[in-house]
Design a protein around this motif. Structure first.
Motif, PDB file in Angstrom:
ATOM      1  N   GLU A  53      -2.180  -6.096  14.217  1.00 43.94           N
ATOM      2  CA  GLU A  53      -1.770  -4.988  13.354  1.00 43.94           C
ATOM      3  C   GLU A  53      -1.573  -3.734  14.191  1.00 43.94           C
ATOM      4  O   GLU A  53      -2.195  -3.579  15.240  1.00 43.94           O
ATOM      5  CB  GLU A  53      -2.845  -4.680  12.304  1.00 43.94           C
ATOM      6  CG  GLU A  53      -3.090  -5.789  11.318  1.00 43.94           C
ATOM      7  CD  GLU A  53      -4.169  -5.430  10.287  1.00 43.94           C
ATOM      8  OE1 GLU A  53      -4.843  -4.380  10.439  1.00 43.94           O
ATOM      9  OE2 GLU A  53      -4.328  -6.205   9.336  1.00 43.94           O
ATOM     10  N   ILE A  54      -0.750  -2.823  13.678  1.00 44.39           N
ATOM     11  CA  ILE A  54      -0.593  -1.501  14.284  1.00 44.39           C
ATOM     12  C   ILE A  54      -1.593  -0.578  13.587  1.00 44.39           C
ATOM     13  O   ILE A  54      -1.671  -0.567  12.356  1.00 44.39           O
ATOM     14  CB  ILE A  54       0.836  -0.956  14.094  1.00 44.39           C
ATOM     15  CG1 ILE A  54       1.860  -1.953  14.626  1.00 44.39           C
ATOM     16  CG2 ILE A  54       0.986   0.407  14.758  1.00 44.39           C
ATOM     17  CD1 ILE A  54       3.275  -1.684  14.168  1.00 44.39           C
ATOM     18  N   HIS A  55      -2.356   0.188  14.369  1.00 44.73           N
ATOM     19  CA  HIS A  55      -3.338   1.123  13.822  1.00 44.73           C
ATOM     20  C   HIS A  55      -3.143   2.499  14.439  1.00 44.73           C
ATOM     21  O   HIS A  55      -2.549   2.634  15.509  1.00 44.73           O
ATOM     22  CB  HIS A  55      -4.764   0.653  14.117  1.00 44.73           C
ATOM     23  CG  HIS A  55      -5.228  -0.434  13.207  1.00 44.73           C
ATOM     24  ND1 HIS A  55      -6.482  -0.466  12.673  1.00 44.73           N
ATOM     25  CD2 HIS A  55      -4.609  -1.528  12.716  1.00 44.73           C
ATOM     26  CE1 HIS A  55      -6.630  -1.534  11.910  1.00 44.73           C
ATOM     27  NE2 HIS A  55      -5.505  -2.202  11.929  1.00 44.73           N
ATOM     28  N   GLN A  56      -3.677   3.519  13.757  1.00 43.93           N
ATOM     29  CA  GLN A  56      -3.688   4.878  14.281  1.00 43.93           C
ATOM     30  C   GLN A  56      -5.084   5.458  14.146  1.00 43.93           C
ATOM     31  O   GLN A  56      -5.687   5.395  13.074  1.00 43.93           O
ATOM     32  CB  GLN A  56      -2.705   5.773  13.525  1.00 43.93           C
ATOM     33  CG  GLN A  56      -2.699   7.195  14.052  1.00 43.93           C
ATOM     34  CD  GLN A  56      -1.814   8.124  13.255  1.00 43.93           C
ATOM     35  OE1 GLN A  56      -1.566   7.910  12.081  1.00 43.93           O
ATOM     36  NE2 GLN A  56      -1.340   9.166  13.904  1.00 43.93           N
ATOM     37  N   MET A  57      -5.591   6.002  15.253  1.00 46.43           N
ATOM     38  CA  MET A  57      -6.841   6.764  15.233  1.00 46.43           C
ATOM     39  C   MET A  57      -6.464   8.231  15.283  1.00 46.43           C
ATOM     40  O   MET A  57      -5.558   8.617  16.022  1.00 46.43           O
ATOM     41  CB  MET A  57      -7.711   6.444  16.447  1.00 46.43           C
ATOM     42  CG  MET A  57      -8.427   5.136  16.376  1.00 46.43           C
ATOM     43  SD  MET A  57      -9.501   4.926  17.818  1.00 46.43           S
ATOM     44  CE  MET A  57     -11.057   5.385  17.100  1.00 46.43           C
ATOM     45  N   LEU A  65       5.770   1.404  13.240  1.00 49.91           N
ATOM     46  CA  LEU A  65       5.787   2.613  14.052  1.00 49.91           C
ATOM     47  C   LEU A  65       7.201   2.845  14.560  1.00 49.91           C
ATOM     48  O   LEU A  65       7.763   2.007  15.283  1.00 49.91           O
ATOM     49  CB  LEU A  65       4.819   2.446  15.228  1.00 49.91           C
ATOM     50  CG  LEU A  65       4.686   3.598  16.196  1.00 49.91           C
ATOM     51  CD1 LEU A  65       4.199   4.868  15.496  1.00 49.91           C
ATOM     52  CD2 LEU A  65       3.721   3.215  17.319  1.00 49.91           C
ATOM     53  N   VAL A  66       7.794   3.985  14.176  1.00 48.00           N
ATOM     54  CA  VAL A  66       9.154   4.307  14.605  1.00 48.00           C
ATOM     55  C   VAL A  66       9.161   4.587  16.106  1.00 48.00           C
ATOM     56  O   VAL A  66       8.307   5.312  16.628  1.00 48.00           O
ATOM     57  CB  VAL A  66       9.704   5.526  13.828  1.00 48.00           C
ATOM     58  CG1 VAL A  66      11.060   5.962  14.385  1.00 48.00           C
ATOM     59  CG2 VAL A  66       9.827   5.202  12.353  1.00 48.00           C
ATOM     60  N   PRO A 121      -5.698   4.351  23.777  1.00 47.44           N
ATOM     61  CA  PRO A 121      -6.980   4.574  23.110  1.00 47.44           C
ATOM     62  C   PRO A 121      -7.005   5.966  22.467  1.00 47.44           C
ATOM     63  O   PRO A 121      -6.529   6.938  23.057  1.00 47.44           O
ATOM     64  CB  PRO A 121      -7.997   4.482  24.252  1.00 47.44           C
ATOM     65  CG  PRO A 121      -7.331   3.609  25.278  1.00 47.44           C
ATOM     66  CD  PRO A 121      -5.876   3.977  25.190  1.00 47.44           C
ATOM     67  N   GLY A 122      -7.493   6.040  21.241  1.00 46.51           N
ATOM     68  CA  GLY A 122      -7.599   7.311  20.544  1.00 46.51           C
ATOM     69  C   GLY A 122      -6.354   7.714  19.783  1.00 46.51           C
ATOM     70  O   GLY A 122      -6.314   8.779  19.175  1.00 46.51           O
ATOM     71  N   GLY A 123      -5.318   6.889  19.787  1.00 42.22           N
ATOM     72  CA  GLY A 123      -4.078   7.204  19.073  1.00 42.22           C
ATOM     73  C   GLY A 123      -3.524   5.944  18.431  1.00 42.22           C
ATOM     74  O   GLY A 123      -4.260   5.100  17.928  1.00 42.22           O
ATOM     75  N   TYR A 124      -2.204   5.804  18.460  1.00 39.30           N
ATOM     76  CA  TYR A 124      -1.586   4.560  17.989  1.00 39.30           C
ATOM     77  C   TYR A 124      -1.965   3.443  18.945  1.00 39.30           C
ATOM     78  O   TYR A 124      -2.030   3.649  20.160  1.00 39.30           O
ATOM     79  CB  TYR A 124      -0.060   4.686  17.947  1.00 39.30           C
ATOM     80  CG  TYR A 124       0.438   5.546  16.817  1.00 39.30           C
ATOM     81  CD1 TYR A 124       0.411   5.081  15.499  1.00 39.30           C
ATOM     82  CD2 TYR A 124       0.944   6.813  17.054  1.00 39.30           C
ATOM     83  CE1 TYR A 124       0.868   5.863  14.459  1.00 39.30           C
ATOM     84  CE2 TYR A 124       1.414   7.606  16.017  1.00 39.30           C
ATOM     85  CZ  TYR A 124       1.371   7.126  14.723  1.00 39.30           C
ATOM     86  OH  TYR A 124       1.816   7.910  13.698  1.00 39.30           O
ATOM     87  N   HIS A 125      -2.211   2.264  18.417  1.00 38.33           N
ATOM     88  CA  HIS A 125      -2.550   1.103  19.240  1.00 38.33           C
ATOM     89  C   HIS A 125      -2.380  -0.163  18.410  1.00 38.33           C
ATOM     90  O   HIS A 125      -2.183  -0.095  17.200  1.00 38.33           O
ATOM     91  CB  HIS A 125      -3.986   1.205  19.767  1.00 38.33           C
ATOM     92  CG  HIS A 125      -5.011   1.289  18.682  1.00 38.33           C
ATOM     93  ND1 HIS A 125      -5.284   2.456  18.001  1.00 38.33           N
ATOM     94  CD2 HIS A 125      -5.818   0.348  18.141  1.00 38.33           C
ATOM     95  CE1 HIS A 125      -6.224   2.236  17.086  1.00 38.33           C
ATOM     96  NE2 HIS A 125      -6.558   0.956  17.147  1.00 38.33           N
TER      97      HIS A 125
END
Length: 165
Positions: free
Chosen positions: A75-79, A95-96, A107-111
């Motif tokens: 999955e695509i996640h965002q922190m 995610l565009v 780490p700490g952002g989109y991942h």
């Protein structure tokens, strides 16, 4: 058999170039630079996937997700910080990747979240991953597994010559 210094130097240069280009991936207008993950502990429920994705084209694309035989789901996640609280949420619509721009998964952002790894990711190994894009379709890459506390480019001294645009 005589081997000259020039022949040894040429062979070493070829090996360096081959290694450097082996960890950048391209499909159409998309260039994926240095995909990597951290080593995981036994029974870890998730692993992360990080990289840069550059769109050299004139139209936007969208990362929709991915798949790997090494985990149950990708999955695509965002922190991000929400006041004083760090939150992590899935990005269900993808995610565009804007035309002419680069997006960094770090780490700490989109991942990427690799859910239910089949086995621990060990430092030094490569994990196969297929990224799925709206326009570019599927792109096969390999995540280079780094140390458990790696944070990105600075931790990849062994890959310094690799293209990471």
């Amino acid at each position: 058999m005589r081997v000259t210094i020039a022949a040894i130097a040429a062979a070493a240069a070829i090996a360096i170039v081959t290694t450097a280009s082996a960890h950048s991936f391209k499909n159409g207008d998309l260039e994926i630079g240095h995909p990597w993950s951290r080593a995981t502990l036994p029974n870890a429920p998730v692993a992360g996937g990080y990289m840069t994705i550059e769109n050299t084209g004139t139209t936007d694309d969208r990362l929709l997700g991915g798949s790997t035989p090494a985990a149950g789901k990708v999955e695509i996640h965002q922190m991000k910080m929400d006041g004083d609280v760090m939150t992590m949420r899935p990005v269900p619509d993808g995610l565009v990747i804007p035309a002419g721009e680069m997006v960094t998964l770090a780490p700490g952002g989109y991942h990427l979240m690799l859910m239910k790894p089949q086995k621990p990711f060990k430092e030094g190994e490569r994990v196969p991953l297929t990224l799925t894009f709206e326009k570019a379709g599927e792109v096969k890459v390999e995540l280079a597994v780094d140390k458990p506390n790696a944070m990105g480019k600075a931790d990849h001294a062994g890959h310094a010559s690799m293209k990471t645009q």
